[in-house]
Design an enzyme around this catalytic site. Sequence first.
Site, PDB file in Angstrom:
ATOM      1  N   GLU A  39      32.083  41.242  41.018  1.00  0.00           N
ATOM      2  CA  GLU A  39      32.853  40.121  41.569  1.00  0.00           C
ATOM      3  C   GLU A  39      33.631  40.612  42.808  1.00  0.00           C
ATOM      4  OE1 GLU A  39      35.954  39.151  38.793  1.00  0.00           O
ATOM      5  OE2 GLU A  39      36.473  37.256  39.757  1.00  0.00           O
ATOM      6  N   LYS A 110      32.961  30.347  40.982  1.00  0.00           N
ATOM      7  CA  LYS A 110      33.543  30.593  39.646  1.00  0.00           C
ATOM      8  C   LYS A 110      34.285  29.353  39.154  1.00  0.00           C
ATOM      9  CE  LYS A 110      36.481  34.162  37.481  1.00  0.00           C
ATOM     10  NZ  LYS A 110      37.254  35.404  37.770  1.00  0.00           N
ATOM     11  N   CYS A 143      32.795  36.871  35.899  1.00  0.00           N
ATOM     12  CA  CYS A 143      33.858  37.495  35.116  1.00  0.00           C
ATOM     13  C   CYS A 143      34.426  36.574  34.030  1.00  0.00           C
ATOM     14  CB  CYS A 143      34.949  38.015  36.055  1.00  0.00           C
ATOM     15  SG  CYS A 143      35.898  39.363  35.301  1.00  0.00           S
TER      16      CYS A 143
HETATM   17  C1  ACM Z   1      38.519  38.228  36.019  1.00  0.00           C
HETATM   18  O1  ACM Z   1      38.055  37.102  35.830  1.00  0.00           O
HETATM   19  N1  ACM Z   1      38.334  38.858  37.156  1.00  0.00           N
HETATM   20  C2  ACM Z   1      39.264  38.910  34.976  1.00  0.00           C
END
Ligand code: ACM
Length: 265
Positions: A39, A110, A143
């Site tokens: 990420e 995301k 993530c």
């Molecule tokens: C995250 O979502 N980077 C912990």
Amino acid sequence: MKIGFAQFDVAMLDRSANLLAIDRLAATASEADLLVFPELATSGYDFIDAAEVDAIAETFGAGPTSEAAARLADRHGMSLVVGYPERAPDGFYNSCLLAVPGGRLFNYRKIHLFSREKLFFRPGDSPPSVVDTPAGRVGMMICFDWIFPETARCLALEGAQIIAHPSNLVLEWCQRAMFARSAENRVFTVTANRIGAEDRAGRKLTFSGASQIVSPSGEYVVRAPETEEHVAVAELDPSKADSKRITEFNDLWDDRRPDLYRRLS
Ligand code: ACM
């Protein structure tokens, strides 16, 4: 298919250094058909303010990360997934892009933002979707999407064989939870985490490494160390994710009871 991840220590706010690292790591895994990076792999994670995001965010399809990923995809004949901060007309997104050889590029924003990300990024606005690549059918999640099992379930229902999961993990249990995401959906998951630490404005975050690939039957195919740079490529058969049969009497999809899951929506 040869599928892998590249785990490395991302330099905060230094895109040139990070693109050089991505270039170097992709070259060491040039045999891969699909390679997943962490990420925000081109920017670092813990922004202090929106001005920092503004200084490094880039437009999907037109910025340095898109260009570098497309170039590497063609050079090595591989598909790549790379996390980056996206600049859009309505704000910034914590995104990852998928570059497929031949110039095709796909984007994922995301949808579940973690902690201070909410200060700078907008949550993704599209359902997770699946891309047909030469390496198999690939879905992307980022993530903290892991803690919402709906994300991986939607990708699996959309036909994903492999879930690419760029990460900057700071909570303890994600790697173990991703075992469940693989087993409960019968898909491959490739979690590409980063290593190193960031110490910003008195906040110290340590990223937990231990990137991994888990198979549809819940085997840990590869696990990286917690603190070292690591590139791993494994020979996988994506079609292993196509059968959802569990026993002679159980099929993962046929046995679902969505009529009784109304609370979920
Ligand atoms: C995250 O979502 N980077 C912990």
